[in-house]
Scaffold this motif. Structure first.
Motif, PDB file in Angstrom:
ATOM      1  N   LYS A 285       0.835  -1.208   0.000  1.00  0.00           N
ATOM      2  CA  LYS A 285       0.000   0.000   0.000  1.00  0.00           C
ATOM      3  C   LYS A 285       0.865   1.251   0.000  1.00  0.00           C
ATOM      4  CE  LYS A 285      -4.015  -2.048   2.307  1.00  0.00           C
ATOM      5  NZ  LYS A 285      -4.860  -2.016   3.516  1.00  0.00           N
ATOM      6  N   HIS A 286       1.925   1.221   0.856  1.00  0.00           N
ATOM      7  CA  HIS A 286       2.834   2.371   0.872  1.00  0.00           C
ATOM      8  C   HIS A 286       3.501   2.559  -0.480  1.00  0.00           C
ATOM      9  CE1 HIS A 286       2.413   3.500   5.025  1.00  0.00           C
ATOM     10  NE2 HIS A 286       2.759   2.270   5.485  1.00  0.00           N
ATOM     11  N   MET A 287       3.860   1.432  -1.120  1.00  0.00           N
ATOM     12  CA  MET A 287       4.480   1.532  -2.431  1.00  0.00           C
ATOM     13  C   MET A 287       3.518   2.118  -3.469  1.00  0.00           C
ATOM     14  SD  MET A 287       6.611  -2.035  -2.464  1.00  0.00           S
ATOM     15  CE  MET A 287       7.176  -1.836  -4.146  1.00  0.00           C
ATOM     16  N   GLU A 288       2.234   1.744  -3.362  1.00  0.00           N
ATOM     17  CA  GLU A 288       1.251   2.329  -4.275  1.00  0.00           C
ATOM     18  C   GLU A 288       1.117   3.838  -4.056  1.00  0.00           C
ATOM     19  OE1 GLU A 288      -2.284   0.156  -3.685  1.00  0.00           O
ATOM     20  OE2 GLU A 288      -1.644  -1.610  -4.848  1.00  0.00           O
ATOM     21  N   THR A 289       1.060   4.213  -2.749  1.00  0.00           N
ATOM     22  CA  THR A 289       0.997   5.661  -2.458  1.00  0.00           C
ATOM     23  C   THR A 289       2.254   6.358  -2.960  1.00  0.00           C
ATOM     24  OG1 THR A 289       1.885   5.230  -0.241  1.00  0.00           O
ATOM     25  CG2 THR A 289      -0.497   5.381  -0.464  1.00  0.00           C
ATOM     26  N   TYR A 290       3.423   5.655  -2.778  1.00  0.00           N
ATOM     27  CA  TYR A 290       4.667   6.235  -3.272  1.00  0.00           C
ATOM     28  C   TYR A 290       4.636   6.360  -4.801  1.00  0.00           C
ATOM     29  CZ  TYR A 290       6.576   5.498   1.411  1.00  0.00           C
ATOM     30  OH  TYR A 290       6.797   5.542   2.743  1.00  0.00           O
ATOM     31  N   LYS A 291       3.996   5.348  -5.449  1.00  0.00           N
ATOM     32  CA  LYS A 291       3.865   5.422  -6.900  1.00  0.00           C
ATOM     33  C   LYS A 291       3.024   6.629  -7.320  1.00  0.00           C
ATOM     34  CE  LYS A 291       2.507   2.617 -10.873  1.00  0.00           C
ATOM     35  NZ  LYS A 291       1.910   1.341 -11.311  1.00  0.00           N
ATOM     36  N   ASP A 292       1.896   6.847  -6.569  1.00  0.00           N
ATOM     37  CA  ASP A 292       1.070   8.033  -6.855  1.00  0.00           C
ATOM     38  C   ASP A 292       1.875   9.310  -6.644  1.00  0.00           C
ATOM     39  OD1 ASP A 292      -1.031   6.346  -7.425  1.00  0.00           O
ATOM     40  OD2 ASP A 292      -1.856   6.447  -5.367  1.00  0.00           O
ATOM     41  N   GLU A 293       2.656   9.306  -5.535  1.00  0.00           N
ATOM     42  CA  GLU A 293       3.488  10.478  -5.265  1.00  0.00           C
ATOM     43  C   GLU A 293       4.493  10.697  -6.391  1.00  0.00           C
ATOM     44  OE1 GLU A 293       3.481  12.773  -2.941  1.00  0.00           O
ATOM     45  OE2 GLU A 293       1.710  11.959  -1.945  1.00  0.00           O
ATOM     46  N   LEU A 294       5.066   9.566  -6.885  1.00  0.00           N
ATOM     47  CA  LEU A 294       6.007   9.680  -7.989  1.00  0.00           C
ATOM     48  C   LEU A 294       5.337  10.233  -9.245  1.00  0.00           C
ATOM     49  CD1 LEU A 294       8.074   6.381  -7.599  1.00  0.00           C
ATOM     50  CD2 LEU A 294       8.891   8.707  -7.255  1.00  0.00           C
TER      51      LEU A 294
END
Length: 445
Positions: A285-294
């Motif tokens: 989930k954090h990686m997905e949020t990080y992906k959105d942030e990216l």
């Protein structure tokens, strides 16, 4: 040049040509200059004064102050006085100080030609100077209008420059904000990348442990199957050797305890695996949020690039505007310099004109003083004229009374004459009757 005058005396032919050119009617001939009359002097002076002052006597009369009773009485006198005043002013400009009414009523040919030459000389001078001054005024007006246009363009360029600077400042702030956000996003991205690498390493370690645990569980299940087979074979062998069975039972119990320990260990491992799975889910989930942030950081970087391009275009436009502003300022400086030179020439001309006007004003004051003296003499003459008019009116009244008395006497005389005529006719008739009777009496015997 005739002796005693500061100007050239023109020939009668030249004077005649000038007067005909300015529209004197009827046409002027040389005889009118050589043997002038009062009407000719009045017409010539009037035409030259109107041409010199660019106004006619009617315009001067229109400036007559209101409040004068019966102004129509002074119409004829105002025409003569206006022409005399303007002509005398022209004569004084040409340094002829003894101009008077005698030059109107009884002009002398030689003096009349000198006065007309001086007035024509002033008219020529005035026309030449008017052409020069008019050209200078037109140049000043054109330069002033061009200066105003340049000032308007300069103000417009200044406003555009201020607008471009404000837009540049706003875009610069947006660019700085975007660069800060990009830097923060890059730092967050690096942090997330490090966390992701550590999470990948943890996942790889957990996967390795899970595979090892699966292998250990498979081996345990295989061993349990083997033990079950041994239990089944041992159940068949119970009757044959009970002591060996008890020993094997003890061994089996110890194996079961070992297996329970192994199962507990596996259960612990499963719990740890479930906890790891939960951790992995959170990491995903954090990686997905990080992906959105990216993704957002990528869009911010794109907007920052666009802002940087706009900033570069604005800087180029600002440089162009500065160049045009410098060119405009240079043109404005050149125009200001030319305008200053024109204004200096104009000031010199104004100073010379002011000196000339001061001299003319002094002469006008002298003329005004003489006019006041003449006005005082004229008022005395008017009083005498009023007395003469009152005497004339009294005499006219007496003449009318005498005429009426004479008419009455003539009427009485006519009546007496008529009565006498009637008596004479009656006497003649009676005499003829007596003669006729006497003639008949003489024939009768």
């Amino acid at each position: 040049m005739m002796k005693g005058f500061a100007f050239k005396i023109l020939t009668p032919k030249d004077i005649t040509g000038v007067l005909n050119m300015i529209g004197v009617h009827p046409a002027v001939v040389q005889e009118n200059i050589e043997r002038p009359g009062a009407d000719n002097a009045m017409a010539f002076f009037n035409a030259l004064a109107e041409f010199a002052y660019d106004m006619d006597s009617q315009q001067v009369k229109a400036q007559m102050p209101a409040g004068i009773l019966y102004p129509e009485i002074y119409d004829e006198a105002m025409d003569v006085l206006t022409v005399f005043k303007l002509s005398r002013q022209l004569a004084m400009i040409n340094l002829v100080d003894d101009f008077n009414f005698k030059d109107f009523w009884d002009p002398i040919s030689k003096r009349f030609r000198a006065l007309l030459s001086g007035m024509i000389n002033f008219c020529r001078y005035k026309e030449a100077k008017v052409i020069v001054i008019t050209g200078m005024k037109e140049d000043v007006q054109s330069l002033d209008s061009h200066r105003l246009e340049l000032v308007e363009k300069l103000n417009q360029v200044d406003s555009e420059l201020a607008t471009a600077q404000e837009r540049h400042s706003a875009e610069l702030q947006e660019m700085w904000r975007a660069e800060n956000e990009v830097a923060e996003a890059k730092a967050t991205n690096d942090k997330l990348a490090r966390q992701r690498n550590s999470a990948d390493r943890v996942v790889e370690d957990a996967e390795k442990k899970r595979l090892a645990v699966k292998e250990h569980v498979r081996q345990g299940e295989h061993r349990i199957e083997q033990l079950r087979e041994q239990v089944a074979s041992l159940q068949g062998q119970i009757a044959e050797s009970p002591e060996g069975l008890e020993k094997e039972i003890d061994e089996l119990k110890s194996g079961v305890r070992q297996l329970k320990a192994i199962l507990e260990e596996k259960a612990n491992q499963r719990r740890s695996h479930s906890q790891r799975d939960q951790i992995f889910c959170r990491l995903i989930k954090h990686m997905e949020t990080y992906k959105d942030e990216l993704t957002r950081v990528g869009s911010l970087a794109a907007s920052a690039d666009a802002a940087r391009q706009r900033c570069t275009a604005s800087r180029e436009e600002l440089a162009q505007l500065r160049q045009s502003l410098e060119a405009t300022r240079q043109d404005g400086a050149d125009l200001d310099q030319s305008l200053k030179s024109v204004m200096a020439d104009t000031e010199k001309a104004k100073q010379a004109h002011a000196e000339r006007m001061q001299q003319l004003e002094e002469r006008r004051q002298q003329a005004l003083q003489q006019h006041q003296e003449l006005q005082a003499k004229r008022s005395e003459e008017q009083r005498q004229l009023h007395l003469l008019q009152s005497q004339r009116l009294e005499l006219e009244a007496e003449v009318a009374a005498v005429r009426r008395a004479h008419e009455v006497e003539m009427g009485e005389l006519r009546a007496v004459s008529k009565a006498v005529l009637e008596k004479a006719e009656s006497y003649n008739l009676s005499l003829e009757g007596l003669i006729f009777e006497h003639g008949h009496e003489g024939k009768a015997p």
